[in-house]
Write a protein that holds these residues in place. Structure first.
Motif, PDB file in Angstrom:
ATOM      1  N   ALA A 150      -1.925   4.755  28.352  1.00  0.00           N
ATOM      2  CA  ALA A 150      -1.561   5.570  27.187  1.00  0.00           C
ATOM      3  C   ALA A 150      -0.474   4.877  26.369  1.00  0.00           C
ATOM      4  CB  ALA A 150      -1.097   6.953  27.634  1.00  0.00           C
ATOM      5  N   LEU A 151       0.489   4.255  27.046  1.00  0.00           N
ATOM      6  CA  LEU A 151       1.525   3.503  26.331  1.00  0.00           C
ATOM      7  C   LEU A 151       0.915   2.333  25.563  1.00  0.00           C
ATOM      8  CD1 LEU A 151       4.627   3.246  28.711  1.00  0.00           C
ATOM      9  CD2 LEU A 151       4.460   4.424  26.541  1.00  0.00           C
ATOM     10  N   ALA A 152       0.004   1.602  26.213  1.00  0.00           N
ATOM     11  CA  ALA A 152      -0.644   0.463  25.551  1.00  0.00           C
ATOM     12  C   ALA A 152      -1.463   0.937  24.355  1.00  0.00           C
ATOM     13  CB  ALA A 152      -1.525  -0.287  26.547  1.00  0.00           C
ATOM     14  N   ASP A 153      -2.188   2.031  24.526  1.00  0.00           N
ATOM     15  CA  ASP A 153      -2.979   2.568  23.408  1.00  0.00           C
ATOM     16  C   ASP A 153      -2.088   2.997  22.247  1.00  0.00           C
ATOM     17  OD1 ASP A 153      -5.324   2.148  24.757  1.00  0.00           O
ATOM     18  OD2 ASP A 153      -5.582   4.242  25.392  1.00  0.00           O
ATOM     19  N   SER A 154      -0.986   3.654  22.563  1.00  0.00           N
ATOM     20  CA  SER A 154      -0.099   4.090  21.480  1.00  0.00           C
ATOM     21  C   SER A 154       0.537   2.891  20.786  1.00  0.00           C
ATOM     22  CB  SER A 154       0.964   5.049  21.994  1.00  0.00           C
ATOM     23  OG  SER A 154       1.870   4.385  22.849  1.00  0.00           O
ATOM     24  N   GLU A 155       0.826   1.822  21.524  1.00  0.00           N
ATOM     25  CA  GLU A 155       1.367   0.606  20.916  1.00  0.00           C
ATOM     26  C   GLU A 155       0.318  -0.051  20.007  1.00  0.00           C
ATOM     27  OE1 GLU A 155       4.037  -2.318  19.887  1.00  0.00           O
ATOM     28  OE2 GLU A 155       4.375  -0.398  20.861  1.00  0.00           O
ATOM     29  N   ASN A 156      -0.934  -0.064  20.458  1.00  0.00           N
ATOM     30  CA  ASN A 156      -2.012  -0.612  19.615  1.00  0.00           C
ATOM     31  C   ASN A 156      -2.184   0.197  18.338  1.00  0.00           C
ATOM     32  OD1 ASN A 156      -2.568  -2.690  21.386  1.00  0.00           O
ATOM     33  ND2 ASN A 156      -4.190  -1.580  22.429  1.00  0.00           N
ATOM     34  N   VAL A 157      -2.124   1.508  18.457  1.00  0.00           N
ATOM     35  CA  VAL A 157      -2.247   2.367  17.276  1.00  0.00           C
ATOM     36  C   VAL A 157      -1.075   2.112  16.329  1.00  0.00           C
ATOM     37  CG1 VAL A 157      -2.115   4.770  16.502  1.00  0.00           C
ATOM     38  CG2 VAL A 157      -3.637   4.153  18.370  1.00  0.00           C
ATOM     39  N   ARG A 158       0.124   1.967  16.888  1.00  0.00           N
ATOM     40  CA  ARG A 158       1.300   1.690  16.061  1.00  0.00           C
ATOM     41  C   ARG A 158       1.145   0.363  15.319  1.00  0.00           C
ATOM     42  NH1 ARG A 158       5.494  -1.248  15.701  1.00  0.00           N
ATOM     43  NH2 ARG A 158       5.155  -2.367  17.633  1.00  0.00           N
ATOM     44  N   ARG A 159       0.664  -0.674  16.035  1.00  0.00           N
ATOM     45  CA  ARG A 159       0.479  -1.985  15.382  1.00  0.00           C
ATOM     46  C   ARG A 159      -0.583  -1.918  14.298  1.00  0.00           C
ATOM     47  NH1 ARG A 159      -0.645  -4.890  20.205  1.00  0.00           N
ATOM     48  NH2 ARG A 159       1.199  -4.685  21.439  1.00  0.00           N
ATOM     49  N   ARG A 160      -1.698  -1.240  14.584  1.00  0.00           N
ATOM     50  CA  ARG A 160      -2.762  -1.118  13.575  1.00  0.00           C
ATOM     51  C   ARG A 160      -2.275  -0.357  12.360  1.00  0.00           C
ATOM     52  NH1 ARG A 160      -6.564  -0.170  17.974  1.00  0.00           N
ATOM     53  NH2 ARG A 160      -6.177   2.026  17.670  1.00  0.00           N
TER      54      ARG A 160
ATOM     55  N   GLU B 293       1.149  -2.491   5.777  1.00  0.00           N
ATOM     56  CA  GLU B 293       1.475  -3.775   5.148  1.00  0.00           C
ATOM     57  C   GLU B 293       0.364  -4.209   4.193  1.00  0.00           C
ATOM     58  OE1 GLU B 293       2.225  -6.376   8.424  1.00  0.00           O
ATOM     59  OE2 GLU B 293       4.129  -5.413   8.914  1.00  0.00           O
ATOM     60  N   ASP B 294      -0.896  -4.056   4.630  1.00  0.00           N
ATOM     61  CA  ASP B 294      -2.019  -4.400   3.745  1.00  0.00           C
ATOM     62  C   ASP B 294      -2.038  -3.509   2.507  1.00  0.00           C
ATOM     63  OD1 ASP B 294      -2.808  -6.423   5.386  1.00  0.00           O
ATOM     64  OD2 ASP B 294      -4.543  -5.381   6.236  1.00  0.00           O
TER      65      ASP B 294
ATOM     66  N   GLY C   6      -2.501  -2.947  -2.583  1.00  0.00           N
ATOM     67  CA  GLY C   6      -2.580  -1.680  -3.313  1.00  0.00           C
ATOM     68  C   GLY C   6      -2.794  -1.872  -4.804  1.00  0.00           C
ATOM     69  N   ILE C   7      -2.411  -3.043  -5.311  1.00  0.00           N
ATOM     70  CA  ILE C   7      -2.566  -3.317  -6.741  1.00  0.00           C
ATOM     71  C   ILE C   7      -3.873  -4.058  -7.040  1.00  0.00           C
ATOM     72  CG2 ILE C   7      -0.092  -3.346  -7.184  1.00  0.00           C
ATOM     73  CD1 ILE C   7      -0.243  -6.419  -7.171  1.00  0.00           C
ATOM     74  N   GLN C   8      -4.755  -4.126  -6.065  1.00  0.00           N
ATOM     75  CA  GLN C   8      -5.991  -4.897  -6.202  1.00  0.00           C
ATOM     76  C   GLN C   8      -6.844  -4.443  -7.379  1.00  0.00           C
ATOM     77  OE1 GLN C   8      -7.828  -5.679  -2.463  1.00  0.00           O
ATOM     78  NE2 GLN C   8      -9.834  -5.974  -3.342  1.00  0.00           N
ATOM     79  N   SER C   9      -7.086  -3.161  -7.527  1.00  0.00           N
ATOM     80  CA  SER C   9      -7.935  -2.693  -8.633  1.00  0.00           C
ATOM     81  C   SER C   9      -7.235  -2.907  -9.976  1.00  0.00           C
ATOM     82  CB  SER C   9      -8.324  -1.229  -8.446  1.00  0.00           C
ATOM     83  OG  SER C   9      -7.180  -0.420  -8.469  1.00  0.00           O
ATOM     84  N   PHE C  10      -5.909  -2.735  -9.991  1.00  0.00           N
ATOM     85  CA  PHE C  10      -5.159  -3.007 -11.215  1.00  0.00           C
ATOM     86  C   PHE C  10      -5.283  -4.484 -11.596  1.00  0.00           C
ATOM     87  CE2 PHE C  10      -1.052  -4.222 -13.196  1.00  0.00           C
ATOM     88  CZ  PHE C  10      -1.188  -3.499 -14.369  1.00  0.00           C
ATOM     89  N   CYS C  11      -5.203  -5.357 -10.604  1.00  0.00           N
ATOM     90  CA  CYS C  11      -5.328  -6.803 -10.859  1.00  0.00           C
ATOM     91  C   CYS C  11      -6.717  -7.153 -11.390  1.00  0.00           C
ATOM     92  CB  CYS C  11      -5.032  -7.585  -9.586  1.00  0.00           C
ATOM     93  SG  CYS C  11      -3.290  -7.575  -9.137  1.00  0.00           S
ATOM     94  N   ARG C  12      -7.749  -6.525 -10.831  1.00  0.00           N
ATOM     95  CA  ARG C  12      -9.115  -6.781 -11.333  1.00  0.00           C
ATOM     96  C   ARG C  12      -9.205  -6.457 -12.822  1.00  0.00           C
ATOM     97  NH1 ARG C  12     -11.534  -3.937  -6.670  1.00  0.00           N
ATOM     98  NH2 ARG C  12     -11.865  -5.536  -5.104  1.00  0.00           N
ATOM     99  N   ASP C  13      -8.622  -5.344 -13.215  1.00  0.00           N
ATOM    100  CA  ASP C  13      -8.647  -4.961 -14.625  1.00  0.00           C
ATOM    101  C   ASP C  13      -7.808  -5.921 -15.468  1.00  0.00           C
ATOM    102  OD1 ASP C  13     -10.226  -2.809 -13.944  1.00  0.00           O
ATOM    103  OD2 ASP C  13      -8.557  -1.389 -13.880  1.00  0.00           O
ATOM    104  N   LEU C  14      -6.695  -6.350 -14.943  1.00  0.00           N
ATOM    105  CA  LEU C  14      -5.787  -7.218 -15.685  1.00  0.00           C
ATOM    106  C   LEU C  14      -6.353  -8.629 -15.877  1.00  0.00           C
ATOM    107  CD1 LEU C  14      -3.140  -6.653 -17.015  1.00  0.00           C
ATOM    108  CD2 LEU C  14      -1.965  -7.473 -14.990  1.00  0.00           C
TER     109      LEU C  14
END
Length: 194
Positions: free
Chosen positions: A56-66, A72-73, A78-86
């Protein structure tokens, strides 16, 4: 008679209530063998629960990392669609600057066209620097190998002085945002002439 009797009276009358006589001690309901089995069973349960806890600890750590990677992604892309338009605006600006450059040749004495061309060139350079600041980069694939993840073939051109399979011309620039292709470059690939 009295409802309560003392311990001394009970001993004298033979009414023993406690285990003062070792012969009268009640036997433990479980034998030594049964106790050992119960202890082994409890140890197995402890091992099982410890293993489940670790998983359970390992699973929660994996969920936290994901989740952290997802956040981060999202920040990066997050500005990807704005960049396409620009980038479409950047294309229009580039074509306008090219057309102003053709009109502002030295044979044409019109200073206004020359100033318009210089202004458009400055705007285009500034726009590209803003793109670079935010991780948006124009691809320059001419002379490189065709990559289906970055390029889209729109035509084939005879390979004159180029190795077949290399990109000979670009009809529309491609862009990458932090290394991820957000718009494929439309390219012409060199093929062997027959």
């Amino acid at each position: 008679p009295c409802a309560f009797s003392t311990a001394a009276q009970q001993r004298s009358t033979g009414d023993e209530c406690g285990p003062e006589d070792p012969r009268d001690e009640p036997k433990h309901p479980l034998s030594d063998c049964a106790l050992e089995r119960k202890a082994i069973k409890l140890e197995e349960q402890v091992r099982d629960l410890t293993e489940r806890y670790r998983k359970a600890l390992a699973d929660s750590e994996n969920v936290r990392r994901r989740t952290q990677k997802f956040v981060e992604d999202a920040k990066l892309f997050g500005i990807q669609s704005f960049c396409r338009d620009l980038v479409e605006v950047a294309d229009i600006l580039e074509k306008t600057a090219e057309s102003a450059a053709e009109e502002a040749e030295p044979s044409n004495p019109n200073p206004t066209l020359k100033k318009i061309y210089e202004g458009l060139s400055l705007i285009e350079a500034k726009l590209q620097s803003v793109f670079a600041k935010h991780g948006l980069q124009k691809m320059n694939p001419v002379g490189g190998k065709y990559d289906p993840y970055d390029h889209e073939i729109v035509c084939h051109v005879p390979a004159e002085g180029m190795q077949p399979g290399t990109i000979a011309l670009v009809t529309q620039d491609g862009y990458k945002l932090h290394g991820r292709t957000i718009r494929h470059a439309l390219v012409g690939v060199a093929v062997e002439s027959q």
